[in-house]
Design an enzyme around this catalytic site. Sequence first.
Site, PDB file in Angstrom:
ATOM      1  N   CYS A   1       0.847  -1.191   0.000  1.00 60.97           N
ATOM      2  CA  CYS A   1       0.000   0.000   0.000  1.00 60.97           C
ATOM      3  C   CYS A   1       0.887   1.247   0.000  1.00 60.97           C
ATOM      4  O   CYS A   1       1.984   1.243   0.544  1.00 60.97           O
ATOM      5  CB  CYS A   1      -0.935   0.116   1.191  1.00 60.97           C
ATOM      6  SG  CYS A   1      -2.085  -1.261   1.319  1.00 60.97           S
TER       7      CYS A   1
ATOM      8  N   ARG B   1       3.626  -0.209  -5.026  1.00 62.89           N
ATOM      9  CA  ARG B   1       3.411  -0.772  -3.692  1.00 62.89           C
ATOM     10  C   ARG B   1       2.110  -1.563  -3.597  1.00 62.89           C
ATOM     11  O   ARG B   1       1.829  -2.201  -2.585  1.00 62.89           O
ATOM     12  CB  ARG B   1       3.391   0.348  -2.644  1.00 62.89           C
ATOM     13  CG  ARG B   1       4.679   1.119  -2.573  1.00 62.89           C
ATOM     14  CD  ARG B   1       4.573   2.234  -1.562  1.00 62.89           C
ATOM     15  NE  ARG B   1       4.549   1.730  -0.206  1.00 62.89           N
ATOM     16  CZ  ARG B   1       5.620   1.493   0.535  1.00 62.89           C
ATOM     17  NH1 ARG B   1       6.813   1.740   0.045  1.00 62.89           N
ATOM     18  NH2 ARG B   1       5.512   1.033   1.754  1.00 62.89           N
TER      19      ARG B   1
ATOM     20  N   TRP C   1      -2.723  -2.683  -1.646  1.00 61.67           N
ATOM     21  CA  TRP C   1      -2.411  -4.102  -1.849  1.00 61.67           C
ATOM     22  C   TRP C   1      -3.191  -4.821  -0.765  1.00 61.67           C
ATOM     23  O   TRP C   1      -2.909  -4.671   0.421  1.00 61.67           O
ATOM     24  CB  TRP C   1      -0.910  -4.331  -1.693  1.00 61.67           C
ATOM     25  CG  TRP C   1      -0.475  -5.704  -2.102  1.00 61.67           C
ATOM     26  CD1 TRP C   1      -0.179  -6.128  -3.366  1.00 61.67           C
ATOM     27  CD2 TRP C   1      -0.262  -6.839  -1.254  1.00 61.67           C
ATOM     28  NE1 TRP C   1       0.196  -7.453  -3.350  1.00 61.67           N
ATOM     29  CE2 TRP C   1       0.159  -7.919  -2.071  1.00 61.67           C
ATOM     30  CE3 TRP C   1      -0.398  -7.061   0.117  1.00 61.67           C
ATOM     31  CZ2 TRP C   1       0.453  -9.182  -1.571  1.00 61.67           C
ATOM     32  CZ3 TRP C   1      -0.105  -8.323   0.620  1.00 61.67           C
ATOM     33  CH2 TRP C   1       0.309  -9.360  -0.228  1.00 61.67           C
TER      34      TRP C   1
ATOM     35  N   ASN D   1      -1.235   2.363   5.595  1.00 59.26           N
ATOM     36  CA  ASN D   1      -0.378   1.298   5.075  1.00 59.26           C
ATOM     37  C   ASN D   1       0.112   0.502   6.273  1.00 59.26           C
ATOM     38  O   ASN D   1       0.734   1.069   7.173  1.00 59.26           O
ATOM     39  CB  ASN D   1       0.812   1.910   4.319  1.00 59.26           C
ATOM     40  CG  ASN D   1       1.914   0.895   4.060  1.00 59.26           C
ATOM     41  OD1 ASN D   1       1.647  -0.286   3.884  1.00 59.26           O
ATOM     42  ND2 ASN D   1       3.150   1.355   4.038  1.00 59.26           N
ATOM     43  N   GLY D   2      -0.190  -0.803   6.276  1.00 58.75           N
ATOM     44  CA  GLY D   2       0.259  -1.627   7.395  1.00 58.75           C
ATOM     45  C   GLY D   2      -0.816  -2.625   7.767  1.00 58.75           C
ATOM     46  O   GLY D   2      -1.748  -2.871   7.001  1.00 58.75           O
TER      47      GLY D   2
ATOM     48  N   GLU E   1      17.703 -16.713  -9.969  1.00 58.40           N
ATOM     49  CA  GLU E   1      17.202 -15.370 -10.270  1.00 58.40           C
ATOM     50  C   GLU E   1      16.540 -15.336 -11.653  1.00 58.40           C
ATOM     51  O   GLU E   1      15.489 -14.701 -11.828  1.00 58.40           O
ATOM     52  CB  GLU E   1      18.371 -14.369 -10.168  1.00 58.40           C
ATOM     53  CG  GLU E   1      18.040 -12.926 -10.454  1.00 58.40           C
ATOM     54  CD  GLU E   1      16.968 -12.339  -9.544  1.00 58.40           C
ATOM     55  OE1 GLU E   1      16.521 -12.984  -8.596  1.00 58.40           O
ATOM     56  OE2 GLU E   1      16.544 -11.210  -9.850  1.00 58.40           O
TER      57      GLU E   1
ATOM     58  N   LYS F   1      12.649 -14.239 -12.132  1.00 52.13           N
ATOM     59  CA  LYS F   1      12.239 -13.120 -13.004  1.00 52.13           C
ATOM     60  C   LYS F   1      11.159 -13.586 -13.972  1.00 52.13           C
ATOM     61  O   LYS F   1      10.152 -12.910 -14.167  1.00 52.13           O
ATOM     62  CB  LYS F   1      13.430 -12.563 -13.813  1.00 52.13           C
ATOM     63  CG  LYS F   1      14.460 -11.775 -13.053  1.00 52.13           C
ATOM     64  CD  LYS F   1      14.001 -10.411 -12.620  1.00 52.13           C
ATOM     65  CE  LYS F   1      13.360 -10.421 -11.271  1.00 52.13           C
ATOM     66  NZ  LYS F   1      14.140 -10.275 -10.088  1.00 52.13           N
TER      67      LYS F   1
ATOM     68  N   GLU G   1       7.733 -14.331 -12.152  1.00 51.54           N
ATOM     69  CA  GLU G   1       6.955 -13.250 -11.549  1.00 51.54           C
ATOM     70  C   GLU G   1       6.359 -12.295 -12.566  1.00 51.54           C
ATOM     71  O   GLU G   1       5.300 -11.739 -12.321  1.00 51.54           O
ATOM     72  CB  GLU G   1       7.752 -12.503 -10.478  1.00 51.54           C
ATOM     73  CG  GLU G   1       8.941 -11.750 -10.970  1.00 51.54           C
ATOM     74  CD  GLU G   1       9.719 -11.100  -9.833  1.00 51.54           C
ATOM     75  OE1 GLU G   1       9.150 -10.789  -8.797  1.00 51.54           O
ATOM     76  OE2 GLU G   1      10.927 -10.889 -10.013  1.00 51.54           O
TER      77      GLU G   1
ATOM     78  N   HIS H   1      19.086 -35.541  -9.954  1.00 45.75           N
ATOM     79  CA  HIS H   1      18.421 -36.102  -8.775  1.00 45.75           C
ATOM     80  C   HIS H   1      16.912 -35.851  -8.802  1.00 45.75           C
ATOM     81  O   HIS H   1      16.259 -35.963  -7.783  1.00 45.75           O
ATOM     82  CB  HIS H   1      19.037 -35.518  -7.499  1.00 45.75           C
ATOM     83  CG  HIS H   1      20.486 -35.841  -7.365  1.00 45.75           C
ATOM     84  ND1 HIS H   1      20.957 -37.116  -7.147  1.00 45.75           N
ATOM     85  CD2 HIS H   1      21.595 -35.060  -7.484  1.00 45.75           C
ATOM     86  CE1 HIS H   1      22.274 -37.105  -7.108  1.00 45.75           C
ATOM     87  NE2 HIS H   1      22.688 -35.854  -7.316  1.00 45.75           N
TER      88      HIS H   1
ATOM     89  N   LYS I   1       5.879  -4.262  -4.547  1.00 47.54           N
ATOM     90  CA  LYS I   1       7.333  -4.081  -4.464  1.00 47.54           C
ATOM     91  C   LYS I   1       7.843  -4.153  -3.025  1.00 47.54           C
ATOM     92  O   LYS I   1       8.900  -4.689  -2.770  1.00 47.54           O
ATOM     93  CB  LYS I   1       7.714  -2.741  -5.085  1.00 47.54           C
ATOM     94  CG  LYS I   1       9.204  -2.518  -5.098  1.00 47.54           C
ATOM     95  CD  LYS I   1       9.727  -2.378  -6.490  1.00 47.54           C
ATOM     96  CE  LYS I   1      11.218  -2.371  -6.531  1.00 47.54           C
ATOM     97  NZ  LYS I   1      11.754  -3.594  -7.147  1.00 47.54           N
TER      98      LYS I   1
END
Length: 611
Positions: free
Chosen positions: A2, A27, A74, A98-99, A484, A488, A491, A507, A606
Amino acid sequence: MCGIVGYVGGTASAPILVDGLRRLEYRGYDSAGLAVHGPKSIEVRRAVGKLRNLETALSERPLQGNVGIGHTRWATHGRPSEVNAHPHVAGPVAVVHNGIIENHLELRKRLVEAGCKIASDTDTELVAHLVHLEVERGKDLESAVRAALGEVQGAYAIAVLSSLEPHRIVVAKSSSPLVVGLGDEGENFCASDIPALLPYTKKMLFLEDGEMAVLEASSVRVTTLEGKVVERAPRVIDWSPVMAEKAGYKHFMLKEIFEQPRALEDTFRGRLDRESGDIHGHEIGLSDDDARAIRRVVLLACGTSHHAALTGRYFLESLAKIPTTIEIASEFRGRDAVICEGDLVIAVSQSGETLDTLVAAKEAKAKGAKILSIVNVIDSAIPRMSDATFYTHAGPEIGVASTKCFSTQVANMLMFAIWLGRRRDALSADKAAELVEGLARLPQMMADVLTGTRQLVANLARRYVEARDVLFLGRGLSFPIALEGALKLKEISYVHAEGYAAGEMKHGPIALIDNRVPVFVLLPKDSHHERSLSNLQEAKAREAIVIGIATEGDEEARAVSDDLVEVPDVAEELTPFLTVLPLQLYAYYVADFKGTDVDQPRNLAKTVTVE
Ligand code: F6R
């Protein structure tokens, strides 16, 4: 998660608030809303989905007024819907937040019993009602917010309006970030993050946990929640607004991929000592004796930062000969992990706000560890609780998928390992000098790789865009890069991808391979090259489509790869900086060809300030 923003001044607030929210949309983007002091009362507009939906609502029903607050969400408590969108209103009071309010169930019960009509499923609306009850008891807005927050447990950054006091905004913070921007022309601002305010001011006050502020057009007064006045000089932020713009690129992510050479130059500035072949380490906050006394390094991080920390383990073990463990921060928390005397804990985070990393670092600190952080956002929560911070200086990263911050984190890990290795007599002066020189040359090499491979990688992305599964394999320092590359791709393009240690493929995951699966094999000319080449051949023998990421002139790799992306020959420690670039570009182009929302992929945000 948020983003909140606020404006009080002499001009129309809605365009400034929307502009600020656009810069905070990374955010969260489940809904957005504004509350503005209108001629008679507070007016609110809210819309589900991206900010453009709010802009449409505002073009149909504009908001007039010079004082207002805004929010981009969010979702945590309550699904994305208009009724759950912020701002939340109770009587004359409007709140953005926000929180997460942890005691929300108990508060909800109490407020319902007190006769409050609660419209949404959110925890934020409860704060609006708490403040309203205090206003009804005769308190002014500042005192009402102070009293209400006395009942709240959890994380919050809030901005509050009251139609009874139309010239001010009251803000407060605990755990979630909040920056106050000091304008020159009879105006002041607040926001969750610096980029939202950059076009308006560079003079910023960072509120600490347990502080609040009253913003009016010509004054900002900061106090603690207990009412004690706080005197704090503003900081001048040297980021330019252009750094937070797309600068002609189609997406922030692409801009940030191409910004990496510049970002690394900023990261290296004042730290590479090319004359003596060493690292200037004053920001690391350790004396030479401290460096020698460290018995173990524990790295804490999440997501992409965790992959950067994994490269750090290789660097620290091989260059500084120091035992190093690495932890996914969310798994370190509450596990009763053992911290010993002589442990140095390094928290790695772009945002400096990731709750899992923050809490894990706090737990380690409580157990007696010294905390060094590697962070991008200045004065964020993790640097504030750390003993020292080695900032990455990558500039604002807006794309939700981290790229330039990854490279700069890896750079800081390597610089730290060189610095430590020299002080512990584990690294020869010659090797250190070779690495320092190599680092100094990296930005130009990265720029060359980006321009030289862009078209080739875009063609590969076009060819394999429909692949449902993609594998990324690497050994040694290429293993974190394989992880990584897979992250990428997952996502931003929503394609299933796995990053694996190349030697581990036999394996299990080798069973996934058939002639529809592209397999990226990272095999720069390093100490693992021969074995990586064998793994590539094993994949090829199972009819995989094999894409080698190899050193220029590697004819063996060329002979067995279906496609080959070449990078220049560099010291083993520097290979991650080059091999990660084609993987970032591949993920970007697959997502772009698929038409997904590259900068704001679904379900992500983010800054992850939830557990
Ligand atoms: C992926 C990504 C995330 C973050 C993770 C930690 O591209 O950006 O995986 O790396 O959420 O965030 P920070 O680094 O802010 O602690």
